[in-house]
Design a protein around this motif. Structure first.
Motif, PDB file in Angstrom:
ATOM      1  N   MET A 139       0.843  -1.197   0.000  1.00 33.51           N
ATOM      2  CA  MET A 139       0.000   0.000   0.000  1.00 33.51           C
ATOM      3  C   MET A 139       0.875   1.243   0.000  1.00 33.51           C
ATOM      4  O   MET A 139       1.857   1.321   0.723  1.00 33.51           O
ATOM      5  CB  MET A 139      -0.898  -0.004   1.246  1.00 33.51           C
ATOM      6  CG  MET A 139      -1.845   1.205   1.325  1.00 33.51           C
ATOM      7  SD  MET A 139      -2.878   1.175   2.813  1.00 33.51           S
ATOM      8  CE  MET A 139      -3.908  -0.250   2.489  1.00 33.51           C
ATOM      9  N   THR A 140       0.534   2.214  -0.832  1.00 32.23           N
ATOM     10  CA  THR A 140       1.323   3.433  -0.904  1.00 32.23           C
ATOM     11  C   THR A 140       1.082   4.300   0.312  1.00 32.23           C
ATOM     12  O   THR A 140       0.094   4.154   1.028  1.00 32.23           O
ATOM     13  CB  THR A 140       0.958   4.236  -2.165  1.00 32.23           C
ATOM     14  OG1 THR A 140      -0.398   4.691  -2.058  1.00 32.23           O
ATOM     15  CG2 THR A 140       1.130   3.400  -3.418  1.00 32.23           C
ATOM     16  N   TYR A 141       2.038   5.252   0.535  1.00 36.92           N
ATOM     17  CA  TYR A 141       1.883   6.179   1.652  1.00 36.92           C
ATOM     18  C   TYR A 141       0.585   6.949   1.524  1.00 36.92           C
ATOM     19  O   TYR A 141      -0.162   7.103   2.487  1.00 36.92           O
ATOM     20  CB  TYR A 141       3.060   7.156   1.683  1.00 36.92           C
ATOM     21  CG  TYR A 141       2.901   8.250   2.715  1.00 36.92           C
ATOM     22  CD1 TYR A 141       3.386   8.082   3.995  1.00 36.92           C
ATOM     23  CD2 TYR A 141       2.242   9.428   2.401  1.00 36.92           C
ATOM     24  CE1 TYR A 141       3.227   9.072   4.942  1.00 36.92           C
ATOM     25  CE2 TYR A 141       2.070  10.425   3.339  1.00 36.92           C
ATOM     26  CZ  TYR A 141       2.579  10.240   4.613  1.00 36.92           C
ATOM     27  OH  TYR A 141       2.397  11.226   5.540  1.00 36.92           O
ATOM     28  N   ALA A 142       0.278   7.464   0.308  1.00 37.88           N
ATOM     29  CA  ALA A 142      -0.922   8.280   0.119  1.00 37.88           C
ATOM     30  C   ALA A 142      -2.177   7.475   0.418  1.00 37.88           C
ATOM     31  O   ALA A 142      -3.106   7.957   1.071  1.00 37.88           O
ATOM     32  CB  ALA A 142      -0.965   8.830  -1.306  1.00 37.88           C
ATOM     33  N   ALA A 143      -2.215   6.231  -0.053  1.00 32.79           N
ATOM     34  CA  ALA A 143      -3.387   5.400   0.186  1.00 32.79           C
ATOM     35  C   ALA A 143      -3.545   5.098   1.665  1.00 32.79           C
ATOM     36  O   ALA A 143      -4.652   5.091   2.207  1.00 32.79           O
ATOM     37  CB  ALA A 143      -3.264   4.093  -0.611  1.00 32.79           C
ATOM     38  N   LEU A 144      -2.432   4.843   2.332  1.00 32.86           N
ATOM     39  CA  LEU A 144      -2.486   4.567   3.756  1.00 32.86           C
ATOM     40  C   LEU A 144      -2.959   5.778   4.534  1.00 32.86           C
ATOM     41  O   LEU A 144      -3.817   5.684   5.414  1.00 32.86           O
ATOM     42  CB  LEU A 144      -1.108   4.135   4.259  1.00 32.86           C
ATOM     43  CG  LEU A 144      -0.987   3.848   5.761  1.00 32.86           C
ATOM     44  CD1 LEU A 144      -1.999   2.794   6.181  1.00 32.86           C
ATOM     45  CD2 LEU A 144       0.420   3.407   6.097  1.00 32.86           C
ATOM     46  N   ALA A 145      -2.417   6.960   4.205  1.00 29.47           N
ATOM     47  CA  ALA A 145      -2.834   8.182   4.894  1.00 29.47           C
ATOM     48  C   ALA A 145      -4.314   8.437   4.670  1.00 29.47           C
ATOM     49  O   ALA A 145      -5.036   8.815   5.598  1.00 29.47           O
ATOM     50  CB  ALA A 145      -2.013   9.365   4.389  1.00 29.47           C
ATOM     51  N   ALA A 177      -0.437  -0.467  13.963  1.00 31.76           N
ATOM     52  CA  ALA A 177      -0.742  -1.681  13.205  1.00 31.76           C
ATOM     53  C   ALA A 177      -1.113  -1.348  11.760  1.00 31.76           C
ATOM     54  O   ALA A 177      -0.788  -2.095  10.830  1.00 31.76           O
ATOM     55  CB  ALA A 177      -1.872  -2.451  13.880  1.00 31.76           C
ATOM     56  N   SER A 178      -1.794  -0.196  11.552  1.00 34.47           N
ATOM     57  CA  SER A 178      -2.167   0.208  10.198  1.00 34.47           C
ATOM     58  C   SER A 178      -0.940   0.565   9.370  1.00 34.47           C
ATOM     59  O   SER A 178      -0.879   0.276   8.174  1.00 34.47           O
ATOM     60  CB  SER A 178      -3.116   1.416  10.241  1.00 34.47           C
ATOM     61  OG  SER A 178      -4.317   1.090  10.894  1.00 34.47           O
ATOM     62  N   ILE A 179       0.043   1.187  10.010  1.00 29.00           N
ATOM     63  CA  ILE A 179       1.232   1.642   9.283  1.00 29.00           C
ATOM     64  C   ILE A 179       2.286   0.544   9.157  1.00 29.00           C
ATOM     65  O   ILE A 179       2.818   0.296   8.071  1.00 29.00           O
ATOM     66  CB  ILE A 179       1.845   2.866   9.981  1.00 29.00           C
ATOM     67  CG1 ILE A 179       0.853   4.030  10.003  1.00 29.00           C
ATOM     68  CG2 ILE A 179       3.141   3.288   9.295  1.00 29.00           C
ATOM     69  CD1 ILE A 179       1.322   5.219  10.845  1.00 29.00           C
ATOM     70  N   PHE A 180       2.563  -0.118  10.263  1.00 25.33           N
ATOM     71  CA  PHE A 180       3.706  -1.035  10.315  1.00 25.33           C
ATOM     72  C   PHE A 180       3.310  -2.510  10.318  1.00 25.33           C
ATOM     73  O   PHE A 180       4.183  -3.374  10.403  1.00 25.33           O
ATOM     74  CB  PHE A 180       4.550  -0.729  11.554  1.00 25.33           C
ATOM     75  CG  PHE A 180       5.037   0.692  11.625  1.00 25.33           C
ATOM     76  CD1 PHE A 180       6.041   1.130  10.788  1.00 25.33           C
ATOM     77  CD2 PHE A 180       4.456   1.597  12.501  1.00 25.33           C
ATOM     78  CE1 PHE A 180       6.478   2.456  10.826  1.00 25.33           C
ATOM     79  CE2 PHE A 180       4.893   2.920  12.561  1.00 25.33           C
ATOM     80  CZ  PHE A 180       5.898   3.347  11.716  1.00 25.33           C
ATOM     81  N   LYS A 181       2.003  -2.764  10.245  1.00 23.66           N
ATOM     82  CA  LYS A 181       1.494  -4.139  10.244  1.00 23.66           C
ATOM     83  C   LYS A 181       1.940  -4.867  11.516  1.00 23.66           C
ATOM     84  O   LYS A 181       1.764  -4.356  12.597  1.00 23.66           O
ATOM     85  CB  LYS A 181       1.929  -4.869   8.970  1.00 23.66           C
ATOM     86  CG  LYS A 181       1.567  -4.117   7.697  1.00 23.66           C
ATOM     87  CD  LYS A 181       0.093  -3.763   7.639  1.00 23.66           C
ATOM     88  CE  LYS A 181      -0.254  -2.986   6.380  1.00 23.66           C
ATOM     89  NZ  LYS A 181      -1.655  -2.523   6.380  1.00 23.66           N
ATOM     90  N   LEU A 208      12.492  -1.033  14.423  1.00 24.84           N
ATOM     91  CA  LEU A 208      11.637   0.127  14.632  1.00 24.84           C
ATOM     92  C   LEU A 208      11.660   0.512  16.103  1.00 24.84           C
ATOM     93  O   LEU A 208      11.468  -0.338  16.978  1.00 24.84           O
ATOM     94  CB  LEU A 208      10.195  -0.181  14.203  1.00 24.84           C
ATOM     95  CG  LEU A 208       9.953  -0.505  12.726  1.00 24.84           C
ATOM     96  CD1 LEU A 208       8.507  -0.934  12.512  1.00 24.84           C
ATOM     97  CD2 LEU A 208      10.286   0.690  11.842  1.00 24.84           C
ATOM     98  N   TYR A 209      11.881   1.804  16.366  1.00 23.00           N
ATOM     99  CA  TYR A 209      12.015   2.287  17.739  1.00 23.00           C
ATOM    100  C   TYR A 209      11.233   3.594  17.877  1.00 23.00           C
ATOM    101  O   TYR A 209      11.376   4.497  17.055  1.00 23.00           O
ATOM    102  CB  TYR A 209      13.494   2.508  18.085  1.00 23.00           C
ATOM    103  CG  TYR A 209      14.323   1.263  17.930  1.00 23.00           C
ATOM    104  CD1 TYR A 209      14.541   0.419  19.013  1.00 23.00           C
ATOM    105  CD2 TYR A 209      14.874   0.927  16.693  1.00 23.00           C
ATOM    106  CE1 TYR A 209      15.303  -0.741  18.862  1.00 23.00           C
ATOM    107  CE2 TYR A 209      15.631  -0.220  16.539  1.00 23.00           C
ATOM    108  CZ  TYR A 209      15.840  -1.053  17.630  1.00 23.00           C
ATOM    109  OH  TYR A 209      16.589  -2.204  17.477  1.00 23.00           O
TER     110      TYR A 209
END
Length: 271
Positions: free
Chosen positions: A1-7, A42-46, A135-136
């Protein structure tokens, strides 16, 4: 999923779940905020694990914003040689995923500054992504209200004058082997889609810069994917390594197909 679609997906989720968007504020408990962050993460990083850190990334922001539409954020990454990218999330904004900045070989990712809109009392999260895939995260609580819907204080036409114009300033003398601090200023209203035109009383359609690419000669400094949370007339402070020759080239695009390029003469070391 692209950044734009995710946002966009996060934005629609926030709008549809009106209770979460409207109720978020001073009365939320730590448990409420933690649950919201876990859902966004979870939406961004699964299913990728995110660990808290006090050394890889730090967030500096005012406890109470003087202007919710223009909140200064400083991201500091002391162990900069380990950093590949940084993600900025404003948990209670309508579109929480504010920016994703990936650093290129010409970057010095020790510090990054930018100005954002904050729509409610919220945690601001920074997630550093290391070169080995870790990821931190670190967070800062900011008190603000209405930053995404705050009017520009001028007509839409005035706000769009000179759109795409850019300036760049450099700080201090350039010394061999040391990073150069730069400030990039881009003329663009970054309409959020939530602002009411004070003349027509209609909502101004969203028009915002969604990507900024900065190159130094043949090498990339950084690429920033942005969203409506970035303040109008974006200002980005960053640092680059003055190795080699070539201009600094900036390319910016917005979500309505606008595209602008500018080149700046890079300062050279004074031996």
């Amino acid at each position: 999923m692209t950044y734009a679609a995710l946002a966009l997906g996060l934005s629609l989720t926030a709008a549809l779940a009106s209770g979460a968007a409207q109720a978020a504020g001073a009365s939320d408990t730590d448990a409420d905020r933690d649950a919201r962050w876990k859902e966004i993460a979870a939406s961004i990083f699964k299913d990728r694990a995110i660990q808290p850190t006090e050394t890889l990334v730090k967030v500096d922001a005012p406890k109470r914003a003087e202007d919710a539409a223009l909140v200064p954020i400083t991201l500091t990454m002391p162990e900069k040689d380990r950093i590949k990218a940084v993600h900025l999330v404003i948990d209670d904004n309508p579109s929480p995923y504010a920016a994703h900045v990936s650093f290129g070989p010409a970057a010095d990712p020790g510090e990054l500054k930018l100005r954002v809109r904050v729509n409610n009392y919220t945690n601001v999260h920074a997630v550093a992504e290391t070169k080995d895939g870790g990821l931190y995260e670190a967070a800062k609580f900011v008190k603000a209200s209405g930053g995404c819907s705050a009017p520009m204080g001028m007509s839409d036409e005035e706000a769009m004058k000179g759109m795409g114009d850019m300036r760049m300033k450099f700080a201090g003398d350039v010394q061999p082997g040391k990073p150069v601090e730069a400030t990039l200023m881009i003329r663009h209203p970054n309409f959020s889609g939530m602002q009411m035109n004070q003349v027509t009383r209609d909502y101004t359609p969203a028009r915002y810069i969604n990507k900024v690419t900065v190159d130094y000669g043949p090498k990339n400094v950084f690429v920033m994917d942005g969203d409506i949370s970035i303040a109008s007339n974006p200002v980005i402070n960053f640092a680059f390594l003055p190795e080699g020759k070539g201009p600094i080239k900036v390319t910016a695009t917005d979500n309505q197909g606008g595209r602008w390029e500018h080149s700046f003469t890079a300062p050279t070391a004074s031996n």
